[in-house]
Write a protein that holds these residues in place. Structure first.
Motif, PDB file in Angstrom:
ATOM      1  N   GLU A 176       0.835  -1.201   0.000  1.00 34.82           N
ATOM      2  CA  GLU A 176       0.000   0.000   0.000  1.00 34.82           C
ATOM      3  C   GLU A 176       0.870   1.251   0.000  1.00 34.82           C
ATOM      4  O   GLU A 176       0.566   2.232  -0.691  1.00 34.82           O
ATOM      5  CB  GLU A 176      -0.926  -0.005   1.221  1.00 34.82           C
ATOM      6  CG  GLU A 176      -2.050  -1.021   1.149  1.00 34.82           C
ATOM      7  CD  GLU A 176      -3.056  -0.700   0.041  1.00 34.82           C
ATOM      8  OE1 GLU A 176      -3.248   0.501  -0.255  1.00 34.82           O
ATOM      9  OE2 GLU A 176      -3.646  -1.640  -0.518  1.00 34.82           O
ATOM     10  N   LEU A 177       1.949   1.221   0.758  1.00 32.97           N
ATOM     11  CA  LEU A 177       2.866   2.360   0.781  1.00 32.97           C
ATOM     12  C   LEU A 177       3.531   2.546  -0.577  1.00 32.97           C
ATOM     13  O   LEU A 177       3.677   3.669  -1.074  1.00 32.97           O
ATOM     14  CB  LEU A 177       3.911   2.157   1.873  1.00 32.97           C
ATOM     15  CG  LEU A 177       4.951   3.264   2.057  1.00 32.97           C
ATOM     16  CD1 LEU A 177       4.285   4.601   2.360  1.00 32.97           C
ATOM     17  CD2 LEU A 177       5.928   2.888   3.164  1.00 32.97           C
ATOM     18  N   MET A 179       2.359   1.861  -3.440  1.00 28.45           N
ATOM     19  CA  MET A 179       1.394   2.433  -4.380  1.00 28.45           C
ATOM     20  C   MET A 179       1.342   3.955  -4.280  1.00 28.45           C
ATOM     21  O   MET A 179       0.965   4.635  -5.223  1.00 28.45           O
ATOM     22  CB  MET A 179       0.009   1.842  -4.127  1.00 28.45           C
ATOM     23  CG  MET A 179      -0.134   0.386  -4.529  1.00 28.45           C
ATOM     24  SD  MET A 179       0.005   0.134  -6.330  1.00 28.45           S
ATOM     25  CE  MET A 179      -1.498   0.935  -6.894  1.00 28.45           C
ATOM     26  N   GLN A 180       1.746   4.497  -3.130  1.00 28.57           N
ATOM     27  CA  GLN A 180       1.768   5.944  -2.944  1.00 28.57           C
ATOM     28  C   GLN A 180       3.122   6.548  -3.322  1.00 28.57           C
ATOM     29  O   GLN A 180       3.270   7.765  -3.344  1.00 28.57           O
ATOM     30  CB  GLN A 180       1.463   6.289  -1.480  1.00 28.57           C
ATOM     31  CG  GLN A 180       0.137   5.771  -0.975  1.00 28.57           C
ATOM     32  CD  GLN A 180       0.006   5.911   0.530  1.00 28.57           C
ATOM     33  OE1 GLN A 180       0.517   6.854   1.127  1.00 28.57           O
ATOM     34  NE2 GLN A 180      -0.660   4.964   1.171  1.00 28.57           N
ATOM     35  N   ARG A 181       4.103   5.666  -3.591  1.00 32.49           N
ATOM     36  CA  ARG A 181       5.450   6.137  -3.894  1.00 32.49           C
ATOM     37  C   ARG A 181       5.828   5.745  -5.320  1.00 32.49           C
ATOM     38  O   ARG A 181       5.115   6.090  -6.255  1.00 32.49           O
ATOM     39  CB  ARG A 181       6.438   5.558  -2.845  1.00 32.49           C
ATOM     40  CG  ARG A 181       6.270   6.200  -1.469  1.00 32.49           C
ATOM     41  CD  ARG A 181       7.142   5.523  -0.421  1.00 32.49           C
ATOM     42  NE  ARG A 181       8.534   5.403  -0.848  1.00 32.49           N
ATOM     43  CZ  ARG A 181       9.484   6.325  -0.648  1.00 32.49           C
ATOM     44  NH1 ARG A 181       9.186   7.448  -0.012  1.00 32.49           N
ATOM     45  NH2 ARG A 181      10.742   6.122  -1.063  1.00 32.49           N
ATOM     46  N   ARG A 182       6.921   5.002  -5.502  1.00 29.36           N
ATOM     47  CA  ARG A 182       7.415   4.706  -6.843  1.00 29.36           C
ATOM     48  C   ARG A 182       7.071   3.288  -7.305  1.00 29.36           C
ATOM     49  O   ARG A 182       7.636   2.801  -8.290  1.00 29.36           O
ATOM     50  CB  ARG A 182       8.930   4.927  -6.889  1.00 29.36           C
ATOM     51  CG  ARG A 182       9.337   6.343  -6.490  1.00 29.36           C
ATOM     52  CD  ARG A 182      10.782   6.673  -6.847  1.00 29.36           C
ATOM     53  NE  ARG A 182      11.764   5.793  -6.253  1.00 29.36           N
ATOM     54  CZ  ARG A 182      12.274   5.946  -5.029  1.00 29.36           C
ATOM     55  NH1 ARG A 182      11.845   6.937  -4.263  1.00 29.36           N
ATOM     56  NH2 ARG A 182      13.188   5.101  -4.572  1.00 29.36           N
ATOM     57  N   LYS A 183       6.203   2.604  -6.573  1.00 32.12           N
ATOM     58  CA  LYS A 183       5.657   1.296  -6.965  1.00 32.12           C
ATOM     59  C   LYS A 183       6.748   0.234  -7.167  1.00 32.12           C
ATOM     60  O   LYS A 183       6.807  -0.439  -8.197  1.00 32.12           O
ATOM     61  CB  LYS A 183       4.786   1.437  -8.232  1.00 32.12           C
ATOM     62  CG  LYS A 183       3.575   2.333  -8.015  1.00 32.12           C
ATOM     63  CD  LYS A 183       2.702   2.421  -9.240  1.00 32.12           C
ATOM     64  CE  LYS A 183       1.489   3.316  -8.970  1.00 32.12           C
ATOM     65  NZ  LYS A 183       0.617   3.443 -10.155  1.00 32.12           N
ATOM     66  N   TYR A 212      -0.988  -6.838  -6.289  1.00 34.89           N
ATOM     67  CA  TYR A 212      -0.615  -5.479  -6.684  1.00 34.89           C
ATOM     68  C   TYR A 212       0.210  -5.555  -7.972  1.00 34.89           C
ATOM     69  O   TYR A 212       1.428  -5.337  -7.968  1.00 34.89           O
ATOM     70  CB  TYR A 212       0.193  -4.811  -5.570  1.00 34.89           C
ATOM     71  CG  TYR A 212      -0.567  -4.599  -4.280  1.00 34.89           C
ATOM     72  CD1 TYR A 212      -1.160  -3.380  -3.990  1.00 34.89           C
ATOM     73  CD2 TYR A 212      -0.695  -5.636  -3.347  1.00 34.89           C
ATOM     74  CE1 TYR A 212      -1.850  -3.182  -2.805  1.00 34.89           C
ATOM     75  CE2 TYR A 212      -1.381  -5.458  -2.164  1.00 34.89           C
ATOM     76  CZ  TYR A 212      -1.955  -4.234  -1.899  1.00 34.89           C
ATOM     77  OH  TYR A 212      -2.654  -4.046  -0.716  1.00 34.89           O
ATOM     78  N   GLU A 305       0.656  12.657  10.201  1.00 37.72           N
ATOM     79  CA  GLU A 305       0.090  12.185   8.935  1.00 37.72           C
ATOM     80  C   GLU A 305      -0.779  10.948   9.165  1.00 37.72           C
ATOM     81  O   GLU A 305      -1.850  10.811   8.571  1.00 37.72           O
ATOM     82  CB  GLU A 305       1.201  11.877   7.941  1.00 37.72           C
ATOM     83  CG  GLU A 305       0.699  11.545   6.552  1.00 37.72           C
ATOM     84  CD  GLU A 305       1.780  11.604   5.499  1.00 37.72           C
ATOM     85  OE1 GLU A 305       1.429  11.649   4.310  1.00 37.72           O
ATOM     86  OE2 GLU A 305       2.970  11.603   5.851  1.00 37.72           O
ATOM     87  N   TRP A 306      -0.323  10.043  10.037  1.00 34.34           N
ATOM     88  CA  TRP A 306      -1.119   8.857  10.372  1.00 34.34           C
ATOM     89  C   TRP A 306      -2.435   9.275  11.009  1.00 34.34           C
ATOM     90  O   TRP A 306      -3.508   8.760  10.642  1.00 34.34           O
ATOM     91  CB  TRP A 306      -0.322   7.956  11.319  1.00 34.34           C
ATOM     92  CG  TRP A 306      -1.037   6.698  11.712  1.00 34.34           C
ATOM     93  CD1 TRP A 306      -0.950   5.488  11.094  1.00 34.34           C
ATOM     94  CD2 TRP A 306      -1.946   6.520  12.797  1.00 34.34           C
ATOM     95  NE1 TRP A 306      -1.762   4.567  11.725  1.00 34.34           N
ATOM     96  CE2 TRP A 306      -2.383   5.173  12.779  1.00 34.34           C
ATOM     97  CE3 TRP A 306      -2.438   7.376  13.789  1.00 34.34           C
ATOM     98  CZ2 TRP A 306      -3.278   4.669  13.709  1.00 34.34           C
ATOM     99  CZ3 TRP A 306      -3.337   6.877  14.722  1.00 34.34           C
ATOM    100  CH2 TRP A 306      -3.748   5.534  14.671  1.00 34.34           C
ATOM    101  N   ALA A 309      -4.821  10.719   8.399  1.00 34.84           N
ATOM    102  CA  ALA A 309      -5.482   9.690   7.586  1.00 34.84           C
ATOM    103  C   ALA A 309      -6.580   8.991   8.385  1.00 34.84           C
ATOM    104  O   ALA A 309      -7.661   8.711   7.861  1.00 34.84           O
ATOM    105  CB  ALA A 309      -4.450   8.674   7.099  1.00 34.84           C
ATOM    106  N   ARG A 321       3.243  17.812   6.420  1.00 36.98           N
ATOM    107  CA  ARG A 321       4.006  18.216   5.237  1.00 36.98           C
ATOM    108  C   ARG A 321       4.752  19.531   5.473  1.00 36.98           C
ATOM    109  O   ARG A 321       5.861  19.730   4.968  1.00 36.98           O
ATOM    110  CB  ARG A 321       3.062  18.329   4.046  1.00 36.98           C
ATOM    111  CG  ARG A 321       2.524  16.966   3.614  1.00 36.98           C
ATOM    112  CD  ARG A 321       1.463  17.053   2.553  1.00 36.98           C
ATOM    113  NE  ARG A 321       0.983  15.716   2.203  1.00 36.98           N
ATOM    114  CZ  ARG A 321      -0.097  15.478   1.474  1.00 36.98           C
ATOM    115  NH1 ARG A 321      -0.812  16.499   1.003  1.00 36.98           N
ATOM    116  NH2 ARG A 321      -0.465  14.241   1.203  1.00 36.98           N
TER     117      ARG A 321
END
Length: 368
Positions: A176-177, A179-183, A212, A305-306, A309, A321
């Motif tokens: 999941e992480l 998918m939010q970054r560079r896959k 995934y 951030e956690w 979410a 951020r």
């Protein structure tokens, strides 16, 4: 979950440099909260560590654990458990006790080098996703005791445990992480020797990875991975591994990026999160106002951030951020502690970050 007017966050300063770097992080969080229009954070100070042994008879008092049960998030300073008097020294350390008590199965450790700051491997930008409840850290593997025992004075045995259930949870967190970054996910194991235990870890991660298809997946043995990080850390994105391997790789990666003092982390379950710098208590420099607070400050940002979410509260995400950017801008502006080649004190660096946050809050892109 819904947004709240006020957030309650626990504070456990810990030992060594903890009472210096935790307040530094609080200063930055408070500045970011003001910048995004949050009500002041309700900080809940709780006893922990050597001082708690003196006042409460335990490094992690029962009242501390009970208070944490009523909180969603807290910041934990480093502990110096090796210096505790017996019997406290031989018990599960404060960090392990809290992680185990709260079921914090995921330890997320980002590693990123700073522009304008010395780095052994410039361009490093990766995240180590470390399974936090079992593996080859024996102190996480038993309901009671530490998972280590001596059947005779000359034989010592430690449990190393890998389960499908725990591996599935950490693998999902890693993908999941990604998918939010560079896959890109890299599994680290030692299945050529520990074929049953780390072989199971590798295989279950691969099974989750099949869900995934957009994510590139590869794997390396732990010994080879240390070499790959030294040679080409920027090629990696998300690294998922068991407990002890993750601890070793995150320390190595932090130094490659510039200093272990810049290595943050958050430990989380589905309902609670603990901000904790990846480094130790550094008792040799405690009380001198020279420790690098970046890891603790960035850990606090990860915690925000956690929480953002979890509560669908964009203000918390923006605050996180803003802190990240302010730390980057401060270092790039030439303000840094000694480990990064600068001359700033712990408190001076925190004040500079807080000032940068306050200035940024007036800019159009961060104005409320």
């Amino acid at each position: 979950m819904t947004t709240q007017d006020t957030y309650r966050i626990g504070l456990l300063a810990g030992d060594g440099i903890g009472p210096e770097i935790v307040p530094a992080a609080v200063q930055c969080v408070d500045a970011a909260a003001r910048a995004v229009g949050l009500a002041p954070i309700d900080w809940v100070e709780l006893p922990l560590g050597r001082s708690a042994i003196d006042t409460h008879g335990a490094a992690v008092p029962d009242e501390t654990l009970a208070a944490l049960d009523g909180l969603e998030a807290w910041m934990l300073g480093p502990h110096d458990s090796v210096s505790y008097p017996e019997p406290h020294k031989s018990k599960l350390n404060p960090s392990g006790t809290i992680r185990k008590h709260a079921g914090l199965f995921a330890n997320i450790r980002p590693v990123k080098s700073f522009a304008g700051s010395p780095s052994l491997v410039p361009g490093t930008d990766l995240v180590i996703v470390r399974e936090n409840t079992e593996g080859f850290y024996a102190d996480r593997n038993t309901y009671m005791g530490t998972g280590e025992f001596m059947p005779t004075p000359d034989v010592a045995i430690a449990h190393g445990i890998i389960t499908r259930a725990a591996t599935e949870k950490i693998a999902k967190a890693a993908f999941e992480l990604a998918m939010q970054r560079r896959k890109h996910v890299t599994i680290v194991h030692k299945a050529n020797v520990l074929s049953v235990t780390t072989g199971l870890f590798r295989d279950v991660c691969r099974e989750i990875g099949a869900q995934y298809p957009e994510v590139q997946l590869d794997d390396f043995h732990i010994d080879a991975m240390t070499v790959h990080l030294v040679r080409r850390a920027p090629d990696f994105d998300v690294i998922v591994t068991e407990n002890m391997f993750g601890d070793i790789l995150s320390d190595l990666s932090g130094e490659l990026a510039g200093s272990l003092g810049i290595a943050p982390s958050v430990n989380s379950s589905l309902t609670q999160a603990m901000a904790q710098a990846a480094h130790g208590s550094a008792p040799d420099i405690a009380g001198r106002d020279i420790a690098n607070p970046i890891a603790m400050i960035l850990s606090a940002a990860m915690m925000l951030e956690w929480l953002g979410a979890r509560h669908d509260d964009e203000r918390l995400v923006r605050a996180a951020r803003i802190i990240d950017q302010a730390v980057n801008d401060t270092v790039e502006g030439g303000v840094a502690t000694g480990d990064l080649g600068g001359t700033a004190s712990t408190s001076g660096f925190a004040a500079a970050v807080a000032s940068t946050i306050e200035t940024a809050s007036l800019a159009p892109d961060t104005a409320r």
